[in-house]
Design an enzyme around this catalytic site. Structure first.
Site, PDB file in Angstrom:
ATOM      1  N   GLU A  80       0.805  -1.221   0.000  1.00  0.00           N
ATOM      2  CA  GLU A  80       0.000   0.000   0.000  1.00  0.00           C
ATOM      3  C   GLU A  80       0.843   1.279   0.000  1.00  0.00           C
ATOM      4  O   GLU A  80       0.311   2.377  -0.186  1.00  0.00           O
ATOM      5  CB  GLU A  80      -0.933  -0.004   1.214  1.00  0.00           C
ATOM      6  CG  GLU A  80      -2.024  -1.070   1.102  1.00  0.00           C
ATOM      7  CD  GLU A  80      -2.884  -1.185   2.346  1.00  0.00           C
ATOM      8  OE1 GLU A  80      -2.447  -0.723   3.419  1.00  0.00           O
ATOM      9  OE2 GLU A  80      -3.990  -1.735   2.242  1.00  0.00           O
ATOM     10  N   GLU A 111       7.197 -22.143   7.189  1.00  0.00           N
ATOM     11  CA  GLU A 111       7.610 -21.326   8.332  1.00  0.00           C
ATOM     12  C   GLU A 111       8.627 -22.026   9.225  1.00  0.00           C
ATOM     13  O   GLU A 111       9.202 -21.413  10.133  1.00  0.00           O
ATOM     14  CB  GLU A 111       6.403 -20.935   9.176  1.00  0.00           C
ATOM     15  CG  GLU A 111       5.747 -22.073   9.924  1.00  0.00           C
ATOM     16  CD  GLU A 111       4.641 -21.566  10.854  1.00  0.00           C
ATOM     17  OE1 GLU A 111       4.740 -21.848  12.065  1.00  0.00           O
ATOM     18  OE2 GLU A 111       3.703 -20.910  10.371  1.00  0.00           O
TER      19      GLU A 111
END
Length: 268
Positions: A80, A111
């Site tokens: 953004e 992960e």
């Protein structure tokens, strides 16, 4: 030994027996605790923003690393920055365990790899002015811990955003930002309050950074990308207000100069 707050039992039980109104009301009761918890971490967030601003002025970059929800929130915040503040997409970068596929679908065991984060970071030719921020609600995610440790070994400033004070991430990062939101409404579901707190902290970090490096004027996004009609209209109104001209003149200036900031400077 630290207490793993993110795994402690919910303050609410027998959830399946509640009616919809009760479920939503109790969720909201828990959510209202989040902002207060974030407020307690402002001193540490301040340290990070000030350090980032100093490094950004010398060409540094901000990297977020995370897995699952935490990784997705980092990618969201980074994505953004270009449309909102007109910064190149190469200055704030979100990296998620498992790569871009993991933004939409879980990538099994991604992960758990302690070395992959550093490999992912190295693809961006890191230098000493860059900052690496690890995001992990548990504070124990191997991908994040490995990336933070390797970044520190190579002289980079590091920070950790977690929801377990005293966790390995909180202790290993140069700047630990631990937001204790308490037990989740659904026990262990850290996409809820923990994720909400991470979103708030990331908003604070990137927005304050953009303000400090001059991407905001007054309270306006004067460097936003004019990528759709809504943003062109918003920019035109900013120019109208700043120069006290009519809509047509403001729009013409905006389109000619390409940004609110440039239009304001040219119109004065």
């Amino acid at each position: 030994m630290y207490k793993k707050i993110t795994e402690t039992p919910s303050n609410h039980d027998n959830l399946e027996q509640l009616d919809t109104l009760s479920i939503l009301t109790k969720m909201n009761e828990e959510d209202r605790k989040v902002a207060d918890a974030v407020a307690l971490a402002i001193p540490e967030i301040t340290k990070l923003v000030d350090a980032l601003a100093e490094r950004f002025e010398r060409g540094g970059r901000l990297f977020y690393i995370g897995a699952g929800t935490s990784g997705r929130l980092g990618v969201l915040d980074a994505s953004e920055i270009p449309p909102t503040y007109g910064m190149p997409h190469t200055r704030v970068i979100g990296i998620i365990a498992g790569g871009d596929t993991a933004i939409r679908k879980s990538v099994e065991h991604a992960e758990d790899d302690t070395k992959q984060a550093w490999h992912d970071l190295m693809a961006h030719a890191l230098d000493a002015h860059d900052v690496v921020v690890g995001i992990a609600a548990s504070g124990t995610t191997p991908y994040v811990l490995g990336g933070i440790d390797d970044a520190k070994k190579n002289g980079l400033l590091t920070a950790g955003i977690t929801n377990n004070p005293g966790s390995p991430l909180d202790e290993s990062a140069d700047i630990g930002i631990a937001v204790n939101v308490g037990p989740e409404f659904v026990t262990g579901s850290t996409r809820m309050k923990s994720g909400t707190s991470q979103k708030l902290v990331l908003n604070m970090i990137s927005t304050a950074l953009m303000i400090k490096i001059g991407r905001v004027k007054g309270n306006k996004m004067v460097n936003m990308q004019l990528s759709n009609n809504k943003l062109v209209d918003r920019g035109t109104r900013y120019v109208m207000e700043g120069l006290n001209v009519d809509y047509s003149a403001a729009e013409q200036l905006l389109k000619k100069h390409g940004s609110v900031k440039a239009a304001l400077e040219a119109g004065r």
